[in-house]
Design a protein around this motif. Structure first.
Motif, PDB file in Angstrom:
ATOM      1  N   VAL A  34       0.842  -1.174   0.082  1.00  0.00           N
ATOM      2  CA  VAL A  34      -0.151   0.294   0.186  1.00  0.00           C
ATOM      3  C   VAL A  34       0.810   1.470   0.335  1.00  0.00           C
ATOM      4  O   VAL A  34       1.766   1.071   0.261  1.00  0.00           O
ATOM      5  CB  VAL A  34      -0.443   0.375   0.872  1.00  0.00           C
ATOM      6  CG1 VAL A  34      -2.219  -1.391   1.351  1.00  0.00           C
ATOM      7  CG2 VAL A  34       0.168   0.081   2.700  1.00  0.00           C
ATOM      8  N   GLY A  35      -0.104   2.342  -0.703  1.00  0.00           N
ATOM      9  CA  GLY A  35       1.125   3.578  -1.141  1.00  0.00           C
ATOM     10  C   GLY A  35       0.313   5.164   0.248  1.00  0.00           C
ATOM     11  O   GLY A  35      -0.507   4.556   0.568  1.00  0.00           O
ATOM     12  N   ASP A  40      -5.549   4.594  -3.595  1.00  0.00           N
ATOM     13  CA  ASP A  40      -6.052   3.767  -4.949  1.00  0.00           C
ATOM     14  C   ASP A  40      -5.962   2.557  -3.968  1.00  0.00           C
ATOM     15  O   ASP A  40      -5.969   0.964  -4.546  1.00  0.00           O
ATOM     16  CB  ASP A  40      -5.033   3.810  -5.651  1.00  0.00           C
ATOM     17  CG  ASP A  40      -5.264   4.445  -6.721  1.00  0.00           C
ATOM     18  OD1 ASP A  40      -6.701   4.585  -7.496  1.00  0.00           O
ATOM     19  OD2 ASP A  40      -3.905   5.224  -7.678  1.00  0.00           O
ATOM     20  N   SER A  41      -4.586   2.324  -3.440  1.00  0.00           N
ATOM     21  CA  SER A  41      -4.446   1.098  -2.036  1.00  0.00           C
ATOM     22  C   SER A  41      -5.325   0.537  -1.589  1.00  0.00           C
ATOM     23  O   SER A  41      -5.860  -0.635  -1.495  1.00  0.00           O
ATOM     24  CB  SER A  41      -3.265   1.904  -0.795  1.00  0.00           C
ATOM     25  OG  SER A  41      -1.980   1.976  -2.147  1.00  0.00           O
ATOM     26  N   ARG A  42      -6.607   1.865  -1.271  1.00  0.00           N
ATOM     27  CA  ARG A  42      -7.617   1.135  -0.874  1.00  0.00           C
ATOM     28  C   ARG A  42      -8.192   0.419  -0.912  1.00  0.00           C
ATOM     29  O   ARG A  42      -9.138  -1.092  -0.826  1.00  0.00           O
ATOM     30  CB  ARG A  42      -8.533   2.024  -0.367  1.00  0.00           C
ATOM     31  CG  ARG A  42      -9.944   1.647   0.934  1.00  0.00           C
ATOM     32  CD  ARG A  42     -10.951   2.654   0.850  1.00  0.00           C
ATOM     33  NE  ARG A  42     -10.938   3.424  -0.288  1.00  0.00           N
ATOM     34  CZ  ARG A  42     -11.800   4.377  -1.368  1.00  0.00           C
ATOM     35  NH1 ARG A  42     -12.911   3.365  -1.066  1.00  0.00           N
ATOM     36  NH2 ARG A  42     -12.672   4.828  -1.692  1.00  0.00           N
ATOM     37  N   THR A  44      -7.418  -1.729  -4.435  1.00  0.00           N
ATOM     38  CA  THR A  44      -6.456  -3.087  -3.592  1.00  0.00           C
ATOM     39  C   THR A  44      -6.024  -3.688  -2.350  1.00  0.00           C
ATOM     40  O   THR A  44      -7.051  -4.922  -2.609  1.00  0.00           O
ATOM     41  CB  THR A  44      -4.828  -2.597  -3.997  1.00  0.00           C
ATOM     42  OG1 THR A  44      -4.743  -1.746  -4.959  1.00  0.00           O
ATOM     43  CG2 THR A  44      -3.809  -3.760  -4.021  1.00  0.00           C
ATOM     44  N   LEU A  45      -6.507  -3.186  -1.583  1.00  0.00           N
ATOM     45  CA  LEU A  45      -6.923  -3.828  -0.301  1.00  0.00           C
ATOM     46  C   LEU A  45      -7.999  -4.285  -0.014  1.00  0.00           C
ATOM     47  O   LEU A  45      -8.334  -5.571  -0.068  1.00  0.00           O
ATOM     48  CB  LEU A  45      -6.256  -2.391   0.830  1.00  0.00           C
ATOM     49  CG  LEU A  45      -6.493  -3.544   2.326  1.00  0.00           C
ATOM     50  CD1 LEU A  45      -5.738  -4.654   2.618  1.00  0.00           C
ATOM     51  CD2 LEU A  45      -6.580  -2.489   3.121  1.00  0.00           C
ATOM     52  N   HIS A  62       4.013  -1.041   3.593  1.00  0.00           N
ATOM     53  CA  HIS A  62       3.949   0.353   3.470  1.00  0.00           C
ATOM     54  C   HIS A  62       5.791   0.710   3.275  1.00  0.00           C
ATOM     55  O   HIS A  62       6.420  -0.124   4.089  1.00  0.00           O
ATOM     56  CB  HIS A  62       3.306   1.097   3.999  1.00  0.00           C
ATOM     57  CG  HIS A  62       3.755   2.750   3.484  1.00  0.00           C
ATOM     58  ND1 HIS A  62       3.264   2.938   2.324  1.00  0.00           N
ATOM     59  CD2 HIS A  62       4.105   3.815   4.890  1.00  0.00           C
ATOM     60  CE1 HIS A  62       3.908   3.497   2.432  1.00  0.00           C
ATOM     61  NE2 HIS A  62       4.440   4.760   3.352  1.00  0.00           N
ATOM     62  N   TYR A 105      -5.292   1.745   6.845  1.00  0.00           N
ATOM     63  CA  TYR A 105      -5.709   0.467   6.046  1.00  0.00           C
ATOM     64  C   TYR A 105      -5.772  -0.621   7.009  1.00  0.00           C
ATOM     65  O   TYR A 105      -6.789  -1.107   6.818  1.00  0.00           O
ATOM     66  CB  TYR A 105      -4.073   0.319   5.028  1.00  0.00           C
ATOM     67  CG  TYR A 105      -3.965   1.182   4.298  1.00  0.00           C
ATOM     68  CD1 TYR A 105      -4.442   1.696   2.892  1.00  0.00           C
ATOM     69  CD2 TYR A 105      -2.895   1.964   4.375  1.00  0.00           C
ATOM     70  CE1 TYR A 105      -3.998   1.847   1.944  1.00  0.00           C
ATOM     71  CE2 TYR A 105      -2.213   2.456   2.935  1.00  0.00           C
ATOM     72  CZ  TYR A 105      -3.582   2.882   2.192  1.00  0.00           C
ATOM     73  OH  TYR A 105      -2.840   3.148   0.916  1.00  0.00           O
ATOM     74  N   MET A 144      -0.268  -6.253  -5.466  1.00  0.00           N
ATOM     75  CA  MET A 144       0.312  -4.276  -5.952  1.00  0.00           C
ATOM     76  C   MET A 144      -0.598  -3.870  -7.007  1.00  0.00           C
ATOM     77  O   MET A 144      -1.258  -4.859  -7.378  1.00  0.00           O
ATOM     78  CB  MET A 144       1.631  -4.939  -5.784  1.00  0.00           C
ATOM     79  CG  MET A 144       2.186  -4.686  -7.142  1.00  0.00           C
ATOM     80  SD  MET A 144       4.222  -4.532  -6.891  1.00  0.00           S
ATOM     81  CE  MET A 144       4.072  -2.716  -6.866  1.00  0.00           C
ATOM     82  N   GLY A 145      -0.699  -2.670  -7.063  1.00  0.00           N
ATOM     83  CA  GLY A 145      -0.758  -1.257  -7.975  1.00  0.00           C
ATOM     84  C   GLY A 145      -0.668  -2.598  -8.714  1.00  0.00           C
ATOM     85  O   GLY A 145       0.650  -2.216  -9.347  1.00  0.00           O
TER      86      GLY A 145
END
Length: 213
Positions: A34-35, A40-42, A44-45, A62, A105, A144-145
Motif C-alpha cells: 500500500v502507498g 488507490d491502495s484501499r 487493492t486492499l 508499506h 488501512y 500490488m497495484g
C-alpha cells in the motif's frame, strides 16, 4: 505519464510467468503493498479481502520514503542544506502521518473481520524496498497495484506503473505477485523456477518497450 507495458512479452520470456483470467489467493499469508495514495491502495486492499482464502492473514506492507526536501516558508529546500534538527523534526512528522495512514488501512481489514499484520520499512526507493523486503522476509505472495485507478480501462491487460514493472522483474522468483487496478485483476507473475538457459532479460525486454529506457 506511465509507459504502456506489453506483459505478453514477459510471458514469452518464461513459460513460468503466466497471465491469468482468474485471481487466485491461496497462501496462508498474503502481503499487500500500500502507498500514500489511500484511494488507490484501499481498492487493492479491498480486492484482496474479497478474494483471499478464508484463513489467509493479510499483511499490509508499506515502504516509507523519507522526503529529500523540507518545506521552508513557501518553498521546499533539499534536506542536505537544512539543519539536521529541522530535517529530523520534519521526518518525524512524516512518520507520524504514515502510521496514521497505516491505521486507516488496518481498520478496513478489522471491519471486514480479517486477521491483519502491519509492516513498514524505510527506503530511498519504494520499489527496491519492496524487492528487498520480499527477500529478507521470504514473502511468498504479494499483491500490488498495476497502475493508478485513473488509468484503468476494461481492456487493460498491461502493467503501467514503473514500480510494478520493477518489482515484476526484480522480486525473488519464489514470490507470486498479483497486480490489481481499481479492484480488477490485471496480471499474475507466478512463482518462477528459471532454467540457466532461459532467464528474464530485462534489457532485451526494455528494448521492445523503448519508453522505459
Amino acid at each position: 505519464m506511465y509507459p504502456l507495458v506489453d506483459t505478453s512479452y514477459i510471458k514469452d520470456l518464461s513459460d513460468n510467468i503466466a497471465e491469468e483470467t482468474r485471481p487466485i489467493v491461496v497462501e496462508d499469508k498474503i502481503y499487500v503493498a500500500v502507498g500514500k495514495d489511500f484511494k488507490d491502495s484501499r481498492l487493492t486492499l479491498q480486492w484482496v479481502i474479497e478474494n483471499r482464502g478464508g484463513s489467509t492473514i493479510i499483511c499490509i506492507l508499506h515502504v516509507h520514503q523519507p522526503s529529500n526536501k523540507v518545506p521552508f516558508g513557501n518553498i521546499s529546500l533539499l534536506a542536505g542544506i537544512m539543519y539536521a534538527q529541522q530535517v529530523s523534526a520534519y521526518h518525524k512528522t512524516e512518520r507520524q502521518a504514515m502510521l496514521q495512514l497505516l491505521e486507516k488501512y488496518n481498520q478496513i481489514c478489522q471491519k471486514a473481520g480479517v486477521v491483519t499484520e502491519v509492516h513498514h520499512i524505510e527506503a530511498d526507493c519504494i520499489e527496491n524496498g519492496i524487492v528487498e523486503y520480499i527477500v529478507k522476509n521470504n514473502v511468498r505472495s504479494l499483491v500490488m497495484g498495476a497502475a493508478a485507478s485513473k488509468q484503468f480501462s476494461k481492456k487493460m491487460v498491461n502493467l503501467k506503473s514503473k514500480k510494478a514493472i520493477y518489482v515484476c522483474f526484480h522480486a525473488a522468483a519464489s514470490c507470486e505477485i498479483q497486480f490489481i487496478c481499481k479492484r480488477n485483476f490485471i496480471f499474475i507473475r507466478r512463482k518462477i523456477r528459471l532454467k540457466m538457459s532461459k532467464k528474464l532479460d530485462e534489457s532485451k525486454w526494455k528494448a521492445n518497450n523503448k519508453e522505459l529506457a
